[in-house]
Write a protein that holds these residues in place. Structure first.
Motif, PDB file in Angstrom:
ATOM      1  N   SER A  25       0.622   4.278  -2.664  1.00 40.47           N
ATOM      2  CA  SER A  25       0.362   5.663  -2.254  1.00 40.47           C
ATOM      3  C   SER A  25       1.443   6.604  -2.766  1.00 40.47           C
ATOM      4  CB  SER A  25       0.291   5.749  -0.726  1.00 40.47           C
ATOM      5  OG  SER A  25      -0.745   4.943  -0.236  1.00 40.47           O
ATOM      6  N   HIS A  26       2.688   6.185  -2.647  1.00 38.46           N
ATOM      7  CA  HIS A  26       3.811   6.998  -3.133  1.00 38.46           C
ATOM      8  C   HIS A  26       3.693   7.247  -4.642  1.00 38.46           C
ATOM      9  CE1 HIS A  26       7.877   8.475  -3.700  1.00 38.46           C
ATOM     10  NE2 HIS A  26       8.051   7.539  -4.626  1.00 38.46           N
ATOM     11  N   LEU A  56      -5.491   4.979  -9.705  1.00 34.97           N
ATOM     12  CA  LEU A  56      -6.336   4.874  -8.510  1.00 34.97           C
ATOM     13  C   LEU A  56      -7.540   3.972  -8.769  1.00 34.97           C
ATOM     14  CD1 LEU A  56      -6.357   8.539  -7.187  1.00 34.97           C
ATOM     15  CD2 LEU A  56      -5.825   6.506  -5.827  1.00 34.97           C
ATOM     16  N   TYR A  66       0.836  -1.205   0.000  1.00 36.49           N
ATOM     17  CA  TYR A  66       0.000   0.000   0.000  1.00 36.49           C
ATOM     18  C   TYR A  66       0.871   1.255   0.000  1.00 36.49           C
ATOM     19  CZ  TYR A  66      -3.727   3.227   1.167  1.00 36.49           C
ATOM     20  OH  TYR A  66      -4.617   4.268   1.147  1.00 36.49           O
ATOM     21  N   SER A  67       2.003   1.198   0.670  1.00 38.26           N
ATOM     22  CA  SER A  67       2.856   2.388   0.749  1.00 38.26           C
ATOM     23  C   SER A  67       3.432   2.755  -0.616  1.00 38.26           C
ATOM     24  CB  SER A  67       3.974   2.170   1.768  1.00 38.26           C
ATOM     25  OG  SER A  67       4.746   1.043   1.434  1.00 38.26           O
TER      26      SER A  67
END
Length: 118
Positions: free
Chosen positions: A77-78, A96, A73-74
């Motif tokens: 998001s980045h 997205l 997830y990180s």
């Protein structure tokens, strides 16, 4: 149980690294295809484990460990933030939508498949 999850996470992280390198060798890294495919596969497999009703040990090893280390997830998001910083709003929106909607569909499909194999 923490050691089981940690062992699985090591395997998952190595798998993510390998798959990222493989996808980027064919596609490059201008668009975050590797992370999308990794997270989609993780959604499908975690859905499968859920529908299959894996034992607690299997769920910890494969779900929390391997898939927890494999999916990211990180990084997702980045990459969304980086696309926004580059003013690539169409690519950001597509990423997205594909990530969230595709992930939900694949998790549901995986759950159904797991239920079939139960």
């Amino acid at each position: 149980m923490a050691a089981v999850a940690g062992l699985g996470a090591t395997v998952g992280a190595l798998g993510r690294y390998g798959m990222t390198r493989l996808v980027q060798s064919y596609h490059g890294n201008r668009w975050p295809l590797a992370t999308l495919l990794i997270n989609w596969l993780g959604c499908l497999l975690l859905g499968f484990l859920t529908g299959w009703q894996a034992t607690n040990l299997t769920a910890i090893l494969l779900g929390t460990g391997v898939l927890g280390g494999f999916t990211t997830y990180s990084t997702f998001s980045h990459e969304v933030v980086m696309l926004a910083d580059q003013r690539r709003y169409g690519a950001m929106t597509l990423y997205l939508l594909l990530s969230v909607v595709g992930g939900l569909i694949l998790a549901a499909g995986g759950s159904w498949l797991g239920w079939l194999f139960r």
